[in-house]
Design an enzyme around this catalytic site. Sequence first.
Site, PDB file in Angstrom:
ATOM      1  N   ASP A   1     -16.813   9.018   5.367  1.00  0.00           N
ATOM      2  CA  ASP A   1     -15.676   8.101   5.362  1.00  0.00           C
ATOM      3  C   ASP A   1     -14.465   8.860   5.890  1.00  0.00           C
ATOM      4  OD1 ASP A   1     -15.207   5.179   3.850  1.00  0.00           O
ATOM      5  OD2 ASP A   1     -13.356   6.325   4.143  1.00  0.00           O
TER       6      ASP A   1
ATOM      7  N   ARG B   1       0.822  -1.219   0.000  1.00  0.00           N
ATOM      8  CA  ARG B   1       0.000   0.000   0.000  1.00  0.00           C
ATOM      9  C   ARG B   1       0.855   1.268   0.000  1.00  0.00           C
ATOM     10  NH1 ARG B   1      -5.145  -0.992   2.200  1.00  0.00           N
ATOM     11  NH2 ARG B   1      -5.920  -2.929   1.323  1.00  0.00           N
TER      12      ARG B   1
HETATM   13  C1  SAM Z   1     -14.613  -2.117   3.122  1.00  0.00           C
HETATM   14  S1  SAM Z   1     -15.131  -0.446   3.001  1.00  0.00           S
HETATM   15  C2  SAM Z   1     -16.871  -0.604   3.226  1.00  0.00           C
HETATM   16  C3  SAM Z   1     -17.657   0.285   2.273  1.00  0.00           C
HETATM   17  C4  SAM Z   1     -19.179   0.101   2.326  1.00  0.00           C
HETATM   18  N1  SAM Z   1     -19.700   0.401   3.643  1.00  0.00           N
HETATM   19  C5  SAM Z   1     -19.564  -1.309   1.925  1.00  0.00           C
HETATM   20  O1  SAM Z   1     -19.968  -2.097   2.765  1.00  0.00           O
HETATM   21  O2  SAM Z   1     -19.444  -1.624   0.733  1.00  0.00           O
HETATM   22  C6  SAM Z   1     -14.560   0.193   4.574  1.00  0.00           C
HETATM   23  C7  SAM Z   1     -14.466   1.703   4.635  1.00  0.00           C
HETATM   24  O3  SAM Z   1     -14.265   2.082   5.992  1.00  0.00           O
HETATM   25  C8  SAM Z   1     -13.485   3.253   6.016  1.00  0.00           C
HETATM   26  N2  SAM Z   1     -12.913   3.407   7.369  1.00  0.00           N
HETATM   27  C9  SAM Z   1     -11.968   2.649   7.975  1.00  0.00           C
HETATM   28  N3  SAM Z   1     -11.715   3.112   9.214  1.00  0.00           N
HETATM   29  C10 SAM Z   1     -12.536   4.170   9.401  1.00  0.00           C
HETATM   30  C11 SAM Z   1     -12.751   5.079  10.484  1.00  0.00           C
HETATM   31  N4  SAM Z   1     -12.054   4.981  11.633  1.00  0.00           N
HETATM   32  N5  SAM Z   1     -13.660   6.066  10.329  1.00  0.00           N
HETATM   33  C12 SAM Z   1     -14.365   6.181   9.162  1.00  0.00           C
HETATM   34  N6  SAM Z   1     -14.211   5.359   8.117  1.00  0.00           N
HETATM   35  C13 SAM Z   1     -13.307   4.366   8.229  1.00  0.00           C
HETATM   36  C14 SAM Z   1     -12.453   3.024   4.917  1.00  0.00           C
HETATM   37  O4  SAM Z   1     -11.886   4.226   4.450  1.00  0.00           O
HETATM   38  C15 SAM Z   1     -13.288   2.289   3.857  1.00  0.00           C
HETATM   39  O5  SAM Z   1     -13.738   3.149   2.841  1.00  0.00           O
END
Ligand code: SAM
Length: 270
Positions: free
Chosen positions: A136, A34
């Site tokens: 996000d 990454r």
């Molecule tokens: C796997 S994606 C899920 C996207 C969508 N909710 C779905 O289920 O398709 C996880 C997302 O969580 C976000 N994320 C991770 N840690 C986070 C945090 N502490 N606060 C807000 N967003 C976070 C990441 O940037 C990423 O875009």
Amino acid sequence: MTIAPDSFDFVATLVRRRSAIQLDSGKEYLVESRLAPLARSAGAADVESYIRSVRANVTLHDKVVEALTTNETSWFRDRHPFTVLKDTVIPDAITRRGKHLKVWSAACSSGQEPYSIAMTIAEHFPDVRASIVATDLSEEVLAKGRSGQYSQLEVNRGLPAPMLVRHFERKGAFFEANERLRSMVSFRRHNLLDAPPLGGPYDVVFLRNVLIYFDVATKRDVMRRVRSVLAPGGWVFLGAAESTIGVDDIWERVPVAGGALYRPREGKAA
Ligand SMILES: C[S@@+](CC[C@H](N)C(=O)[O-])C[C@H]1O[C@@H](n2cnc3c(N)ncnc32)[C@H](O)[C@@H]1O
């Protein structure tokens, strides 16, 4: 090359402190792959020397944390939640709250989830006024969501062709969400470790496929913050691999049509 243990620890601690994402040992390959593009564009000789420069420069920390998020998503992901939204949750919310609904799509990644919610509402409840707050941690995915533009490859991941025709316009190599969808969704940066976004209480919260990255205490705290902005009678959707079981007993898991929804137990609402 493999990064030094000390460099891995630095990155893992930074990412855990800023996002709560756990990078256990064994994830060195993930950090390397990454951070390699960031190292290249910064002109660093390799990832190890890039991490050295990150240690000395706090303005690079957010970038590193963002690079370690997993943004995997798709349209109508898992299908079932959107059927339950249409058949159960929105009709129930309309009964309680009338035709102005508030939805929070937390950890929304690049927008496929909030736009899938918007399409569900636009198609099946045309007279409902919905505001969908999509949040996000990562500015990069939020920018993509705000642009509303998706490539052919991206629309191929779960967007039914008739919906593509009804809700998107061709813009060169991209398909752009139409004005109606875009007016329903507002994208904001928000860290789930912080106080919940203003604009609630929310009738529905989507918090899907993000708790899996957190330890139990963080899951509980995040869910308690969600509860504090959940409207009375509101519902929470979690990801297929996620649950509040073993996390916090203030939540009730309600089986619905082969899946599950979550709400605060009677007497334990915020
Ligand atoms: C796997 S994606 C899920 C996207 C969508 N909710 C779905 O289920 O398709 C996880 C997302 O969580 C976000 N994320 C991770 N840690 C986070 C945090 N502490 N606060 C807000 N967003 C976070 C990441 O940037 C990423 O875009």
